[in-house]
Design a protein around this motif. Structure first.
Motif, PDB file in Angstrom:
ATOM      1  N   TRP A   8       0.840  -1.213   0.000  1.00 41.37           N
ATOM      2  CA  TRP A   8       0.000   0.000   0.000  1.00 41.37           C
ATOM      3  C   TRP A   8       0.869   1.255   0.000  1.00 41.37           C
ATOM      4  CZ3 TRP A   8       0.009   3.805   3.747  1.00 41.37           C
ATOM      5  CH2 TRP A   8      -1.007   4.761   3.672  1.00 41.37           C
ATOM      6  N   ALA A   9       1.864   1.309   0.883  1.00 43.23           N
ATOM      7  CA  ALA A   9       2.733   2.483   0.970  1.00 43.23           C
ATOM      8  C   ALA A   9       3.481   2.709  -0.337  1.00 43.23           C
ATOM      9  CB  ALA A   9       3.722   2.317   2.126  1.00 43.23           C
ATOM     10  N   PHE A  10       3.938   1.617  -0.953  1.00 48.32           N
ATOM     11  CA  PHE A  10       4.652   1.731  -2.226  1.00 48.32           C
ATOM     12  C   PHE A  10       3.742   2.300  -3.308  1.00 48.32           C
ATOM     13  CE2 PHE A  10       5.606  -0.253  -6.361  1.00 48.32           C
ATOM     14  CZ  PHE A  10       6.873   0.267  -6.578  1.00 48.32           C
ATOM     15  N   PHE A  11       2.504   1.790  -3.417  1.00 48.41           N
ATOM     16  CA  PHE A  11       1.573   2.286  -4.432  1.00 48.41           C
ATOM     17  C   PHE A  11       1.228   3.759  -4.202  1.00 48.41           C
ATOM     18  CE2 PHE A  11       0.173  -2.302  -4.946  1.00 48.41           C
ATOM     19  CZ  PHE A  11       0.744  -2.438  -6.194  1.00 48.41           C
ATOM     20  N   VAL A  12       1.000   4.133  -2.949  1.00 50.19           N
ATOM     21  CA  VAL A  12       0.691   5.534  -2.635  1.00 50.19           C
ATOM     22  C   VAL A  12       1.869   6.424  -3.022  1.00 50.19           C
ATOM     23  CG1 VAL A  12       0.293   7.168  -0.751  1.00 50.19           C
ATOM     24  CG2 VAL A  12      -0.973   5.012  -0.825  1.00 50.19           C
ATOM     25  N   ASN A  13       3.071   5.978  -2.702  1.00 49.65           N
ATOM     26  CA  ASN A  13       4.267   6.761  -3.034  1.00 49.65           C
ATOM     27  C   ASN A  13       4.416   6.944  -4.540  1.00 49.65           C
ATOM     28  OD1 ASN A  13       7.388   6.424  -3.874  1.00 49.65           O
ATOM     29  ND2 ASN A  13       7.256   7.662  -2.021  1.00 49.65           N
ATOM     30  N   ARG A  14       4.268   5.864  -5.287  1.00 46.78           N
ATOM     31  CA  ARG A  14       4.436   5.933  -6.747  1.00 46.78           C
ATOM     32  C   ARG A  14       3.358   6.805  -7.396  1.00 46.78           C
ATOM     33  NH1 ARG A  14       7.488   2.274  -9.974  1.00 46.78           N
ATOM     34  NH2 ARG A  14       9.495   2.116  -8.935  1.00 46.78           N
ATOM     35  N   GLU A  15       2.117   6.639  -6.939  1.00 44.19           N
ATOM     36  CA  GLU A  15       1.048   7.411  -7.565  1.00 44.19           C
ATOM     37  C   GLU A  15       1.161   8.893  -7.208  1.00 44.19           C
ATOM     38  OE1 GLU A  15      -3.777   7.448  -8.248  1.00 44.19           O
ATOM     39  OE2 GLU A  15      -2.852   5.723  -7.274  1.00 44.19           O
ATOM     40  N   THR A  16       1.591   9.190  -5.987  1.00 43.59           N
ATOM     41  CA  THR A  16       1.802  10.584  -5.598  1.00 43.59           C
ATOM     42  C   THR A  16       2.863  11.225  -6.488  1.00 43.59           C
ATOM     43  OG1 THR A  16       1.242  10.075  -3.301  1.00 43.59           O
ATOM     44  CG2 THR A  16       2.408  12.117  -3.696  1.00 43.59           C
ATOM     45  N   ARG A  17       3.943  10.492  -6.715  1.00 43.49           N
ATOM     46  CA  ARG A  17       5.012  11.010  -7.591  1.00 43.49           C
ATOM     47  C   ARG A  17       4.497  11.229  -9.006  1.00 43.49           C
ATOM     48  NH1 ARG A  17       9.364   6.566  -6.714  1.00 43.49           N
ATOM     49  NH2 ARG A  17       9.930   7.270  -8.797  1.00 43.49           N
ATOM     50  N   HIS A  18       3.626  10.337  -9.477  1.00 42.90           N
ATOM     51  CA  HIS A  18       3.063  10.489 -10.820  1.00 42.90           C
ATOM     52  C   HIS A  18       2.254  11.779 -10.924  1.00 42.90           C
ATOM     53  CE1 HIS A  18       0.768   9.832 -14.459  1.00 42.90           C
ATOM     54  NE2 HIS A  18      -0.344   9.925 -13.760  1.00 42.90           N
ATOM     55  N   HIS A  19       1.428  12.055  -9.929  1.00 45.18           N
ATOM     56  CA  HIS A  19       0.608  13.267  -9.973  1.00 45.18           C
ATOM     57  C   HIS A  19       1.457  14.529  -9.809  1.00 45.18           C
ATOM     58  CE1 HIS A  19      -3.232  11.361 -10.356  1.00 45.18           C
ATOM     59  NE2 HIS A  19      -3.066  10.636  -9.271  1.00 45.18           N
TER      60      HIS A  19
END
Length: 458
Positions: free
Chosen positions: A211-222
């Protein structure tokens, strides 16, 4: 006439790693980034772990591969290793390739009391594996148990090397053939049914780090919005079912509805009540990127971990746990949250009412048999006039496995494959019955299309 889009992991490729690279990517996040290190520390401190990690997965996989005598995996490993051409490999990779070939040739013959270990040990010497894996001197014939232990230790060490060298083609094949993250998660998930608190905590650790990894990656994408165009920008005005945990599908322009079939990073499940709840600070990942006031570690520390109670002593107490609303694509669909039942029913109803179904970046892997069966059932239906009820489009670059899946649909047995050019594009399609297969990546679609309006009435 209505079209529904279904998005699999391939729709997020380029932003998120595919399954085969997920373990190494998360491990790198947890061990090499400040946020990931904090996430790892917070969870281990709360759950009482000291040594469990993604490296432990490699240890368990090597043990399982050898001691469960999984000949299917061993045969697959030998076949896949045999497909690697050594021309473009480094000297170390060539040595790894030779050792794994020799190891599978040694293991695959029927069990016997002793085995000839000398050829395998010669290859292991070049990799500096022999002594560390338990063979401290040259031997010719070894007891079966000694050879098995040596192979297990060697696989474990090679898999640990892969964590630090994920681009290594040889070790990547070894990883793919020995480590199955879905199987590991299912094994720990069973703790919810048999009361094994240690397995439940391992499941919590793995899912919250994912979960933390997905949140981190998607935040960086936005945060980099505008630099990376996604396939979702091509979908306009159609309902969407996403099999991903990310919230990228919500960026489809004017889409009336987005269903997260396997849950999403926005919610968590209280395992005591089986209810799904929104993480309080989440209005969406885009909000995190815009405000930059919080991150995955902060949300975990302030909002999630206070909900978890761990009783380490003996007694009648049961841990109180929460897990992300992210249901891995198990072959069975265990009921962990009441809301997911409604989600699955609603998704099926939406597909049943649609005239066109467009499936993008989904591989029809056997681990997600539940969703595969839904498509399989709809694909074979005809109306009272004998006409196909649905037109199904499958967009995926994996020609071999997707065509094999389509050929397995009994109702299409008498239909022949035909090839044609899609209207208004430079893309080709292959059609069998009411299923059109478009062998393209999401990036090829982005390069050659401004929308997906050329599919049915999308």
């Amino acid at each position: 006439m209505k079209t529904t889009f279904v998005f699999g992991a391939g729709a997020d490729s380029g932003i998120f790693p595919l399954t085969n690279h997920l373990v190494t990517s998360i491990n790198s996040y947890l061990t090499k980034t400040p946020e990931g290190i904090e996430v790892d520390t917070l969870l281990k401190r709360k759950l009482g772990f000291t040594t469990f990690s993604y490296a432990s997965i490699m240890d368990n996989a090597s043990y399982s591969f050898i001691h469960r005598n999984d000949r299917m995996k061993a045969n697959r490993l030998r076949d896949k290793i045999g497909e690697i051409r050594p021309e473009n490999l480094s000297e170390e990779q060539k040595s790894q390739l030779a050792f794994i070939k020799c190891m599978t040739d040694t293991l695959l013959p029927i069990p016997r009391k002793t085995r000839d270990a000398e050829p395998m040990q010669n290859h292991a010497d070049a990799l500096e594996l022999s002594e560390k894996a338990g063979l401290k001197k040259k031997v010719t014939v070894c007891p079966e148990t000694t050879v098995s232990k040596f192979c297990r230790q060697s696989i474990r060490m090679l898999l640990h090397r892969y964590l630090d060298d994920p681009e290594n083609k040889v070790l990547h094949v070894l990883f793919k053939c020995t480590v199955n993250l879905d199987e590991i998660l299912l094994e720990y998930f069973l703790g919810f049914y048999n009361g094994n608190q240690a397995d439940i905590r391992r499941y919590e650790y793995l899912l919250w780090t994912m979960w933390a990894f997905f949140v981190n990656r998607e935040t960086r994408h936005h945060e980099d919005e505008g630099k990376t165009r996604t396939i979702y920008s091509l979908v306009r005005g159609c309902p969407v079912i996403t099999l991903n945990y990310t919230t990228l599908a919500a960026t489809c322009p004017e889409s009336p509805e987005v269903i997260h079939f396997h849950g999403s990073v926005l919610d968590y499940i209280d395992c005591r009540t089986r209810n799904e709840k929104r993480i309080p600070s989440f209005e969406g990942i885009r909000t995190l990127a815009e405000t930059k006031k919080t991150d995955a570690a902060s949300i975990l520390r302030n909002e999630i971990l206070p909900l978890i109670e761990v009783h380490r002593g003996k007694g009648p107490h049961q841990d109180s746990c929460v897990i992300p609303s992210m249901m891995p694509p198990f072959e069975i669909k265990p009921i962990i949250a009441n809301d997911l039942i409604d989600t699955w029913h609603h998704a099926f109803s939406l597909l049943r009412e649609s005239r066109n179904i467009v499936v993008v970046g989904y591989s029809f892997n056997h681990t997600d048999a539940h969703f595969n069966d839904i498509i399989l059932d709809l694909a074979g239906k005809r109306n009272e006039n004998g006409e196909w009820e649905k037109q199904i489009y499958i967009i995926n670059p994996d020609v071999k496995s997707i065509r094999k899946y389509i050929d397995s649909i009994e109702q299409l047995a008498d239909c022949q494959w035909t090839e044609s050019r899609l209207n208004g594009t430079s893309l080709n399609s292959m059609t069998k019955g009411n299923i059109s297969f478009i062998p393209a990546t999401t990036w090829e679609l982005l390069e050659k299309s401004n929308s997906l309006s050329w599919l049915g009435d999308a």
